[in-house]
Motif scaffolding. Structure first.
Motif, mmCIF file in Angstrom:
data_model
loop_
_atom_site.group_PDB
_atom_site.id
_atom_site.type_symbol
_atom_site.label_atom_id
_atom_site.label_comp_id
_atom_site.label_asym_id
_atom_site.label_seq_id
_atom_site.Cartn_x
_atom_site.Cartn_y
_atom_site.Cartn_z
ATOM 1 N N LEU A 153 -2.761 -13.207 -3.648
ATOM 2 C CA LEU A 153 -2.047 -12.748 -4.747
ATOM 3 C C LEU A 153 -1.460 -11.526 -4.688
ATOM 4 C CD1 LEU A 153 -1.216 -13.747 -7.928
ATOM 5 C CD2 LEU A 153 -3.370 -12.837 -8.518
ATOM 6 N N GLU A 154 -0.133 -11.284 -4.856
ATOM 7 C CA GLU A 154 0.487 -9.894 -4.766
ATOM 8 C C GLU A 154 0.054 -9.217 -6.175
ATOM 9 O OE1 GLU A 154 1.705 -6.812 -3.899
ATOM 10 O OE2 GLU A 154 2.374 -8.234 -2.083
ATOM 11 N N VAL A 155 -0.540 -7.994 -5.942
ATOM 12 C CA VAL A 155 -0.752 -7.475 -7.128
ATOM 13 C C VAL A 155 -0.046 -6.008 -7.232
ATOM 14 C CG1 VAL A 155 -3.183 -8.587 -7.617
ATOM 15 C CG2 VAL A 155 -2.835 -6.264 -6.237
ATOM 16 N N SER A 156 0.770 -5.866 -6.575
ATOM 17 C CA SER A 156 1.685 -4.318 -6.585
ATOM 18 C C SER A 156 2.481 -4.510 -7.759
ATOM 19 C CB SER A 156 2.540 -4.312 -5.360
ATOM 20 O OG SER A 156 3.726 -3.382 -5.412
#
Length: 165
Positions: free
Chosen positions: A7-10
């Motif tokens: 999961l991309e959390v940026s």
């Protein structure tokens, strides 16, 4: 077992994704817009009992309104107040509307949970041990009895029969 990517959390990538108007982010961008202009349903995780990232603060969520839609944060309270006044908040004057909630649904406090009076008195259904939108999922043998009894489809069938009479 399916393999899924991480999961991309940026924050920057999240903003880029939410700024897309393609099918890729379908629903999420619209939900944020409606939250900024009408609801104020912000998901946060600021207290010590929250098991998720403490970076999801009210400030970070409301900041999305200005970053994504150029809606100033100082207008949010007035937007939400207008919606609650116009539609009746948690006591709307509706006709033939069913409000279904699970008692472990984090959105439940923002819904209609008390029954009304008069013609629309049986409008609130609270399903014990149920979560968000569980009543709309397909039937499963493992469903709790309370979920089986509270399914919207059963209410709609009975309402349809009542309406024909």
């Amino acid at each position: 077992m399916e393999k899924e990517s991480c999961l991309e959390v940026s924050w920057v990538k999240t903003l880029q994704w939410l700024n897309k108007t393609t099918d890729e982010s379908f629903g999420y961008r619209q939900w944020f817009y409606q939250t900024c202009t009408e609801f104020g349903f912000y998901q946060t995780c600021e207290d010590s009992s929250c098991p998720f990232s403490r970076m999801m603060t009210l400030q970070s969520q409301t900041q999305l309104c200005s970053l994504l839609f150029n809606i100033p944060q100082y207008t949010l309270s007035a937007n939400i107040d207008f919606t609650n006044q116009y539609y009746g908040g948690d006591q709307p004057q509706t006709h033939r509307v069913l409000y279904v909630n699970g008692d472990i649904d984090p959105w439940m406090p923002l819904s209609v949970v008390r029954n009304g009076t008069g013609e629309d008195k049986q409008r609130a259904v609270l399903i014990q041990g149920s979560a968000h939108c569980a009543d709309m999922n397909s039937l499963r043998p493992s469903d709790r009895t309370s979920l089986k009894q509270g399914r919207v489809s059963a209410w709609l069938k009975s309402a349809a029969l009542e309406y024909r009479d």
